[in-house]
Design a protein around this motif. Sequence first.
Motif, mmCIF file in Angstrom:
data_model
loop_
_atom_site.group_PDB
_atom_site.id
_atom_site.type_symbol
_atom_site.label_atom_id
_atom_site.label_comp_id
_atom_site.label_asym_id
_atom_site.label_seq_id
_atom_site.Cartn_x
_atom_site.Cartn_y
_atom_site.Cartn_z
ATOM 1 N N SER A 130 18.726 226.549 -72.987
ATOM 2 C CA SER A 130 17.807 225.419 -73.125
ATOM 3 C C SER A 130 16.449 225.640 -72.480
ATOM 4 O O SER A 130 15.480 224.983 -72.849
ATOM 5 C CB SER A 130 18.439 224.162 -72.511
ATOM 6 N N SER A 131 16.380 226.510 -71.502
ATOM 7 C CA SER A 131 15.147 226.668 -70.733
ATOM 8 C C SER A 131 15.029 228.115 -70.266
ATOM 9 O O SER A 131 16.017 228.854 -70.224
ATOM 10 C CB SER A 131 15.152 225.717 -69.532
ATOM 11 N N LEU A 132 13.806 228.509 -69.915
ATOM 12 C CA LEU A 132 13.601 229.861 -69.412
ATOM 13 C C LEU A 132 12.331 229.930 -68.584
ATOM 14 O O LEU A 132 11.444 229.085 -68.711
ATOM 15 C CB LEU A 132 13.546 230.873 -70.555
ATOM 16 N N THR A 133 12.278 230.928 -67.719
ATOM 17 C CA THR A 133 11.075 231.179 -66.935
ATOM 18 C C THR A 133 10.913 232.689 -66.800
ATOM 19 O O THR A 133 11.897 233.422 -66.679
ATOM 20 C CB THR A 133 11.151 230.502 -65.551
ATOM 21 N N LEU A 134 9.673 233.141 -66.873
ATOM 22 C CA LEU A 134 9.371 234.573 -66.847
ATOM 23 C C LEU A 134 8.508 234.878 -65.634
ATOM 24 O O LEU A 134 7.429 234.307 -65.465
ATOM 25 C CB LEU A 134 8.655 234.974 -68.138
ATOM 26 N N MET A 139 10.844 239.824 -64.956
ATOM 27 C CA MET A 139 12.202 239.310 -64.842
ATOM 28 C C MET A 139 12.280 237.979 -65.584
ATOM 29 O O MET A 139 11.503 237.056 -65.316
ATOM 30 C CB MET A 139 12.594 239.127 -63.386
ATOM 31 N N LEU A 140 13.237 237.881 -66.503
ATOM 32 C CA LEU A 140 13.418 236.676 -67.312
ATOM 33 C C LEU A 140 14.710 235.977 -66.903
ATOM 34 O O LEU A 140 15.771 236.600 -66.846
ATOM 35 C CB LEU A 140 13.478 237.045 -68.799
ATOM 36 N N PHE A 141 14.612 234.679 -66.622
ATOM 37 C CA PHE A 141 15.771 233.857 -66.270
ATOM 38 C C PHE A 141 15.937 232.786 -67.341
ATOM 39 O O PHE A 141 14.990 232.071 -67.664
ATOM 40 C CB PHE A 141 15.593 233.214 -64.900
ATOM 41 N N VAL A 142 17.158 232.678 -67.871
ATOM 42 C CA VAL A 142 17.442 231.746 -68.956
ATOM 43 C C VAL A 142 18.529 230.779 -68.517
ATOM 44 O O VAL A 142 19.614 231.203 -68.086
ATOM 45 C CB VAL A 142 17.896 232.490 -70.228
ATOM 46 N N ALA A 143 18.266 229.467 -68.617
ATOM 47 C CA ALA A 143 19.245 228.451 -68.255
ATOM 48 C C ALA A 143 20.165 228.189 -69.441
ATOM 49 O O ALA A 143 19.718 227.711 -70.486
ATOM 50 C CB ALA A 143 18.536 227.158 -67.838
ATOM 51 N N ASN A 144 21.454 228.517 -69.273
ATOM 52 C CA ASN A 144 22.460 228.295 -70.311
ATOM 53 C C ASN A 144 23.208 227.002 -69.989
ATOM 54 O O ASN A 144 24.124 226.983 -69.160
ATOM 55 C CB ASN A 144 23.419 229.481 -70.370
ATOM 56 N N SER A 145 22.825 225.930 -70.663
ATOM 57 C CA SER A 145 23.299 224.598 -70.278
ATOM 58 C C SER A 145 24.816 224.462 -70.360
ATOM 59 O O SER A 145 25.450 223.921 -69.452
ATOM 60 C CB SER A 145 22.634 223.539 -71.162
ATOM 61 N N ASP A 146 25.418 224.920 -71.454
ATOM 62 C CA ASP A 146 26.857 224.727 -71.624
ATOM 63 C C ASP A 146 27.687 225.805 -70.949
ATOM 64 O O ASP A 146 28.923 225.761 -70.988
ATOM 65 C CB ASP A 146 27.205 224.666 -73.112
ATOM 66 N N ALA A 147 27.041 226.785 -70.320
ATOM 67 C CA ALA A 147 27.774 227.823 -69.581
ATOM 68 C C ALA A 147 27.601 227.674 -68.076
ATOM 69 O O ALA A 147 28.208 228.428 -67.307
ATOM 70 C CB ALA A 147 27.317 229.210 -70.013
ATOM 71 N N ASN A 149 25.121 228.451 -66.046
ATOM 72 C CA ASN A 149 24.624 229.650 -65.378
ATOM 73 C C ASN A 149 23.218 229.989 -65.841
ATOM 74 O O ASN A 149 22.700 229.398 -66.797
ATOM 75 C CB ASN A 149 25.567 230.836 -65.590
ATOM 76 N N LEU A 150 22.609 230.936 -65.137
ATOM 77 C CA LEU A 150 21.365 231.563 -65.554
ATOM 78 C C LEU A 150 21.684 232.991 -65.953
ATOM 79 O O LEU A 150 22.371 233.707 -65.219
ATOM 80 C CB LEU A 150 20.336 231.601 -64.410
ATOM 81 N N SER A 151 21.210 233.423 -67.115
ATOM 82 C CA SER A 151 21.304 234.835 -67.454
ATOM 83 C C SER A 151 19.998 235.510 -67.052
ATOM 84 O O SER A 151 18.919 234.918 -67.151
ATOM 85 C CB SER A 151 21.603 235.026 -68.936
ATOM 86 N N VAL A 152 20.097 236.750 -66.584
ATOM 87 C CA VAL A 152 18.957 237.450 -66.001
ATOM 88 C C VAL A 152 18.707 238.741 -66.784
ATOM 89 O O VAL A 152 19.646 239.502 -67.050
ATOM 90 C CB VAL A 152 19.208 237.783 -64.516
ATOM 91 N N PHE A 153 17.427 238.985 -67.129
ATOM 92 C CA PHE A 153 17.061 240.168 -67.889
ATOM 93 C C PHE A 153 15.780 240.782 -67.330
ATOM 94 O O PHE A 153 14.898 240.069 -66.842
ATOM 95 C CB PHE A 153 16.819 239.839 -69.368
ATOM 96 N N ASN A 154 15.701 242.093 -67.442
ATOM 97 C CA ASN A 154 14.442 242.795 -67.212
ATOM 98 C C ASN A 154 13.804 243.000 -68.585
ATOM 99 O O ASN A 154 14.362 243.699 -69.434
ATOM 100 C CB ASN A 154 14.702 244.140 -66.525
ATOM 101 N N VAL A 155 12.640 242.380 -68.806
ATOM 102 C CA VAL A 155 12.003 242.452 -70.122
ATOM 103 C C VAL A 155 10.644 243.158 -70.030
ATOM 104 O O VAL A 155 9.730 242.869 -70.797
ATOM 105 C CB VAL A 155 11.851 241.053 -70.761
ATOM 106 N N THR A 156 10.518 244.084 -69.074
ATOM 107 C CA THR A 156 9.273 244.850 -69.001
ATOM 108 C C THR A 156 9.061 245.652 -70.289
ATOM 109 O O THR A 156 7.926 245.937 -70.665
ATOM 110 C CB THR A 156 9.284 245.799 -67.792
ATOM 111 N N ASN A 157 10.157 246.030 -70.940
ATOM 112 C CA ASN A 157 10.084 246.591 -72.290
ATOM 113 C C ASN A 157 10.418 245.465 -73.257
ATOM 114 O O ASN A 157 11.592 245.106 -73.411
ATOM 115 C CB ASN A 157 11.069 247.746 -72.456
ATOM 116 N N PRO A 158 9.430 244.884 -73.924
ATOM 117 C CA PRO A 158 9.673 243.670 -74.723
ATOM 118 C C PRO A 158 10.547 243.889 -75.946
ATOM 119 O O PRO A 158 11.039 242.919 -76.531
ATOM 120 C CB PRO A 158 8.265 243.227 -75.125
#
Length: 204
Positions: A130-134, A139-147, A149-158
């Motif tokens: 539902s939400s994300l912050t970069l 470093m990308l953090f994604v809010a997974n509402s129904d899970a 948790n936050l999933s975490v990714f390195n997106v320096t390579n897009p």
Amino acid sequence: PPSPPDGRKDPPKEGEPKPKDKKDKMEFEERGVGAYPYTCLAHPDGKRLFVSLWGDASVALIDLEKNQWLANLPTASHPTEMALSKDGNHLFVSCSNSTQVSVLDLKENKNIQTINCALHPNAPTGNTPSSLTLLPDGMLFVANSDANNLSVFNVTNPVKAEPLGFIPTGWYPTSVRYNPADKRLYVTNGKGFTSRANYHGPNP
């Protein structure tokens, strides 16, 4: 009292023709019914605006100088929040009716990657990103509402996100934001800190 007229006109209703007045600053495009704009994000160059269209699985690209719609960039289902890369060349879009974040190349105006935010690659739709912050470091953090948790990714390579794991949250995280002043993440939990019995609900 009503506002004074400013020359603008309401969009045409379904089935009505587009306005033909050439003096209008913006001609209305027939985009169909049910696009449901969710949120918008202005590009730092001040020339472009991005609008996530929740019901159209796309992001609308608006030319702010001409006040004109340019294109719809396809995403996964139900795009919600968006975040721009530090260089302004890539747009990350959380898509809540999926397990995914869509990555858009803003030079080519196309989707270049779909990031899976679920706990395992073959998980069915349902974790609700539902939400994300970069962060500035990629470093990308994604809010997974129904899970929950936050999933975490390195997106320096897009074009190839590197998954780094998950961070537990409270019940139904709805928004995540990074504060550069204290270098902390802040998460709102739509249903509280933990799940619990609904004592006021149905009692079979």
